[in-house]
Design an enzyme around this catalytic site. Structure first.
Site, PDB file in Angstrom:
ATOM      1  N   ASP A 121      32.757  -4.029  -0.165  1.00  0.00           N
ATOM      2  CA  ASP A 121      33.967  -3.501  -0.806  1.00  0.00           C
ATOM      3  C   ASP A 121      34.675  -4.691  -1.459  1.00  0.00           C
ATOM      4  O   ASP A 121      35.241  -5.529  -0.751  1.00  0.00           O
ATOM      5  CB  ASP A 121      34.903  -2.880   0.228  1.00  0.00           C
ATOM      6  CG  ASP A 121      34.360  -1.623   0.889  1.00  0.00           C
ATOM      7  OD1 ASP A 121      33.143  -1.573   1.163  1.00  0.00           O
ATOM      8  OD2 ASP A 121      35.156  -0.707   1.152  1.00  0.00           O
ATOM      9  N   LYS A 179      37.111   2.947  -5.013  1.00  0.00           N
ATOM     10  CA  LYS A 179      37.985   3.005  -3.837  1.00  0.00           C
ATOM     11  C   LYS A 179      39.429   2.807  -4.270  1.00  0.00           C
ATOM     12  O   LYS A 179      39.720   1.975  -5.134  1.00  0.00           O
ATOM     13  CB  LYS A 179      37.539   1.931  -2.843  1.00  0.00           C
ATOM     14  CG  LYS A 179      38.405   1.772  -1.601  1.00  0.00           C
ATOM     15  CD  LYS A 179      37.805   0.712  -0.697  1.00  0.00           C
ATOM     16  CE  LYS A 179      38.737   0.297   0.420  1.00  0.00           C
ATOM     17  NZ  LYS A 179      38.172  -0.777   1.262  1.00  0.00           N
ATOM     18  N   LYS A 236      36.148   6.632  -2.379  1.00  0.00           N
ATOM     19  CA  LYS A 236      36.642   6.292  -1.052  1.00  0.00           C
ATOM     20  C   LYS A 236      38.163   6.195  -1.108  1.00  0.00           C
ATOM     21  O   LYS A 236      38.720   5.491  -1.946  1.00  0.00           O
ATOM     22  CB  LYS A 236      36.056   4.957  -0.573  1.00  0.00           C
ATOM     23  CG  LYS A 236      36.643   4.465   0.761  1.00  0.00           C
ATOM     24  CD  LYS A 236      35.983   3.177   1.221  1.00  0.00           C
ATOM     25  CE  LYS A 236      36.699   2.580   2.426  1.00  0.00           C
ATOM     26  NZ  LYS A 236      36.052   1.345   2.918  1.00  0.00           N
TER      27      LYS A 236
END
Length: 233
Positions: free
Chosen positions: A98, A162, A191
């Site tokens: 991430d 995300k 996400k």
């Protein structure tokens, strides 16, 4: 894609990136994090890149992924530094990455930089067979900026986009999740992370189109989910 009404407990657990990204997290905290992830069969533990090797060892023999946060939480490092940190995390056992994009370059309108950064990190992940997620940090972005980054992602094809780090002044919103999902389409997942501390929050994000939930409140959310299902039955 799950909805809050139909999701089972097992399916819910597999949406969780069970997180401990605190600066003061020690080995005992990571052991606890991994034990909780194993007990509830979460998708991933979300950590800073430093303890990647430790968590990889603690989760050995399971299908729970180790997710390393790159350039966390500000994203204000060079592309070369982000690539190196990504490579080191993968070498140490990360299954997922991430990374925080450079919000300053978004504000500069330098979308060529954002594309170059995304292509570099997603390329490293793809070559290693590792899942990639791009953190937008939506609290600093306009709707148009979110759309422009999501359009780049639609072409570069990370596995996920995300919403947030959880360290900015705001976290995931239903509106942003819907906007991101609408823009990236079906090939890329969303996400939701940042400020998701209850089953009510989590349910809204799932209904908006999120397929992963980043949270340090996994156990609380599951308690509330169990209580709701018990009441329904």
């Amino acid at each position: 894609m799950y909805t809050g009404e139909t999701i089972t407990r097992e399916e819910l657990c597999r949406t969780f990136d069970h997180s401990n990204l605190k600066a003061y997290a020690d080995e005992a905290a990571f052991r606890k994090l991994c034990d909780e992830a194993k007990e509830n069969h979460c998708a991933m533990v979300a950590i800073n890149s430093g303890p990647t090797a430790l968590c990889h060892k603690l989760l050995e023999g399971t299908d729970i992924h180790v997710g390393a946060a790159i350039s966390f939480p500000l994203g204000q490092t060079t592309i070369e530094e982000k690539v190196h940190e990504t490579q080191e995390a993968i070498k140490n056992g990360a299954d997922e990455i991430d990374y925080v994009l450079n919000v300053g370059e978004v504000k500069n309108g330098n979308y060529n930089y954002i594309r170059k950064e995304m292509e570099a990190i997603v390329g490293v992940c793809r070559s290693a067979g590792v899942i990639s997620k791009v953190i937008f940090e939506i609290c600093y972005l306009t709707e148009e900026e979110i759309i422009q980054i999501a359009k780049i992602a639609k072409e570069v094809k990370p596995d996920f986009v995300k919403t947030s780090t959880g360290f900015g002044p705001g976290g995931a919103t239903v509106e942003a999740v819907k906007l991101m999902k609408q823009t990236v389409g079906d090939e890329i997942k969303v996400k939701a992370a940042g400020g998701i501390r209850s089953w009510a929050d989590c349910k809204m994000m799932l209904d908006a189109g999120a397929e992963r939930i980043g949270t340090s409140s996994t156990l609380k959310i599951l308690e509330e989910f169990d209580a709701e299902r018990k009441k329904e039955n």
